[in-house]
Design a protein around this motif. Sequence first.
Motif, PDB file in Angstrom:
ATOM      1  N   ALA A  75      23.080  62.245  43.450  1.00 58.35           N
ATOM      2  CA  ALA A  75      22.273  62.084  42.239  1.00 58.35           C
ATOM      3  C   ALA A  75      22.267  63.353  41.397  1.00 58.35           C
ATOM      4  O   ALA A  75      22.149  63.292  40.168  1.00 58.35           O
ATOM      5  N   ASN A  76      22.403  64.511  42.045  1.00 50.74           N
ATOM      6  CA  ASN A  76      22.425  65.773  41.310  1.00 50.74           C
ATOM      7  C   ASN A  76      23.726  65.971  40.538  1.00 50.74           C
ATOM      8  O   ASN A  76      23.795  66.809  39.638  1.00 50.74           O
ATOM      9  N   VAL A  77      24.754  65.215  40.900  1.00 49.12           N
ATOM     10  CA  VAL A  77      26.047  65.321  40.227  1.00 49.12           C
ATOM     11  C   VAL A  77      26.251  64.170  39.252  1.00 49.12           C
ATOM     12  O   VAL A  77      26.711  64.361  38.125  1.00 49.12           O
ATOM     13  N   LEU A 142      34.593  67.832  38.462  1.00 48.64           N
ATOM     14  CA  LEU A 142      33.297  68.018  39.118  1.00 48.64           C
ATOM     15  C   LEU A 142      33.383  68.808  40.416  1.00 48.64           C
ATOM     16  O   LEU A 142      32.363  69.011  41.076  1.00 48.64           O
ATOM     17  N   GLY A 143      34.584  69.235  40.779  1.00 46.86           N
ATOM     18  CA  GLY A 143      34.777  69.886  42.070  1.00 46.86           C
ATOM     19  C   GLY A 143      33.867  71.068  42.307  1.00 46.86           C
ATOM     20  O   GLY A 143      33.281  71.217  43.389  1.00 46.86           O
ATOM     21  N   ARG A 145      30.987  71.647  41.051  1.00 50.90           N
ATOM     22  CA  ARG A 145      29.606  71.196  41.230  1.00 50.90           C
ATOM     23  C   ARG A 145      29.393  70.593  42.615  1.00 50.90           C
ATOM     24  O   ARG A 145      28.300  70.666  43.169  1.00 50.90           O
ATOM     25  N   LEU A 146      30.434  70.005  43.162  1.00 53.03           N
ATOM     26  CA  LEU A 146      30.320  69.446  44.507  1.00 53.03           C
ATOM     27  C   LEU A 146      30.238  70.545  45.560  1.00 53.03           C
ATOM     28  O   LEU A 146      29.703  70.337  46.643  1.00 53.03           O
ATOM     29  N   ASP A 147      30.761  71.718  45.248  1.00 50.11           N
ATOM     30  CA  ASP A 147      30.726  72.841  46.182  1.00 50.11           C
ATOM     31  C   ASP A 147      29.521  73.748  45.959  1.00 50.11           C
ATOM     32  O   ASP A 147      29.279  74.667  46.720  1.00 50.11           O
ATOM     33  N   ASP A 148      28.775  73.481  44.910  1.00 47.78           N
ATOM     34  CA  ASP A 148      27.642  74.332  44.550  1.00 47.78           C
ATOM     35  C   ASP A 148      26.551  74.237  45.609  1.00 47.78           C
ATOM     36  O   ASP A 148      26.204  73.153  46.075  1.00 47.78           O
ATOM     37  N   ASP A 149      25.991  75.384  45.987  1.00 45.26           N
ATOM     38  CA  ASP A 149      24.903  75.391  46.965  1.00 45.26           C
ATOM     39  C   ASP A 149      23.700  74.596  46.477  1.00 45.26           C
ATOM     40  O   ASP A 149      22.894  74.107  47.277  1.00 45.26           O
ATOM     41  N   ALA A 150      23.578  74.457  45.152  1.00 42.66           N
ATOM     42  CA  ALA A 150      22.441  73.720  44.605  1.00 42.66           C
ATOM     43  C   ALA A 150      22.446  72.263  45.051  1.00 42.66           C
ATOM     44  O   ALA A 150      21.410  71.603  45.069  1.00 42.66           O
ATOM     45  N   LEU A 151      23.627  71.756  45.430  1.00 40.06           N
ATOM     46  CA  LEU A 151      23.704  70.370  45.879  1.00 40.06           C
ATOM     47  C   LEU A 151      22.875  70.131  47.132  1.00 40.06           C
ATOM     48  O   LEU A 151      22.412  69.023  47.382  1.00 40.06           O
ATOM     49  N   THR A 152      22.737  71.162  47.943  1.00 37.94           N
ATOM     50  CA  THR A 152      22.042  70.976  49.210  1.00 37.94           C
ATOM     51  C   THR A 152      20.526  71.079  49.065  1.00 37.94           C
ATOM     52  O   THR A 152      19.804  70.903  50.035  1.00 37.94           O
ATOM     53  N   ARG A 153      20.042  71.366  47.877  1.00 38.87           N
ATOM     54  CA  ARG A 153      18.602  71.435  47.661  1.00 38.87           C
ATOM     55  C   ARG A 153      18.053  70.041  47.381  1.00 38.87           C
ATOM     56  O   ARG A 153      18.703  69.228  46.736  1.00 38.87           O
TER      57      ARG A 153
END
Length: 227
Positions: A75-77, A142-143, A145-153
Amino acid sequence: MQSSDVKLDKLELRLGYKFADQALLLLALTHRGVSGVNNERLEFLGDAALGLAVAELLYQRYPDVQEHHLSLMRANVVNREALAAVAREIDLGDHLRLGPGELRSGGFRRDSLLSNALEAILGAALIDGGVDAVRELVVRLLGDRLDDDALTRKDPKTRLQELMQARRMPLPDYRIKAQDGEAHEPVFLVECRLAKLNVAVEARAGNRRDAEKAAAQRALDLLEEQS
């Protein structure tokens, strides 16, 4: 070569994908204000293709993350703001085919039109090159963004809910206070109320879900200030 062909070639360079049928790309850029034959059906297809591609990539990259958290990460992406940001990075607004009304109102800068057009391009790529073409585009665009640590928040609503549960307090109550704006571009005003803490904050966004997230974040910020 016509000027429109040159513009499409430039966009293909930014996308990193060459369409076998460039007419599909042109259709993906065509807003309904221009023609009855427009990008809405491709947008429908691209939305589904994008969700599947991102879900597959997250599943592969985060083997230890559970389903609920994967859904939050996706959802964040896959949301209007994130897709519009990607569209701006490739100057997609410069290539949109808009009607007079949208041109006058600056539609080429609007998040909704940019994100819709990007999804339509993915739908066009699915028809043009299949699932592999969509996957390659998603990785390319989007690659990072998929690797961004923010995804895990966790998103603000989830964090606020868990905070209330940890304090053994009632869950946040979200209510739509107002809805205005044009029919094709609504704006929602949402209130987040924490009854036991006498906290009530409001936030606006282009859809209810994002307005609730923004209100939850304001509530979290307020609680942090009070602690």
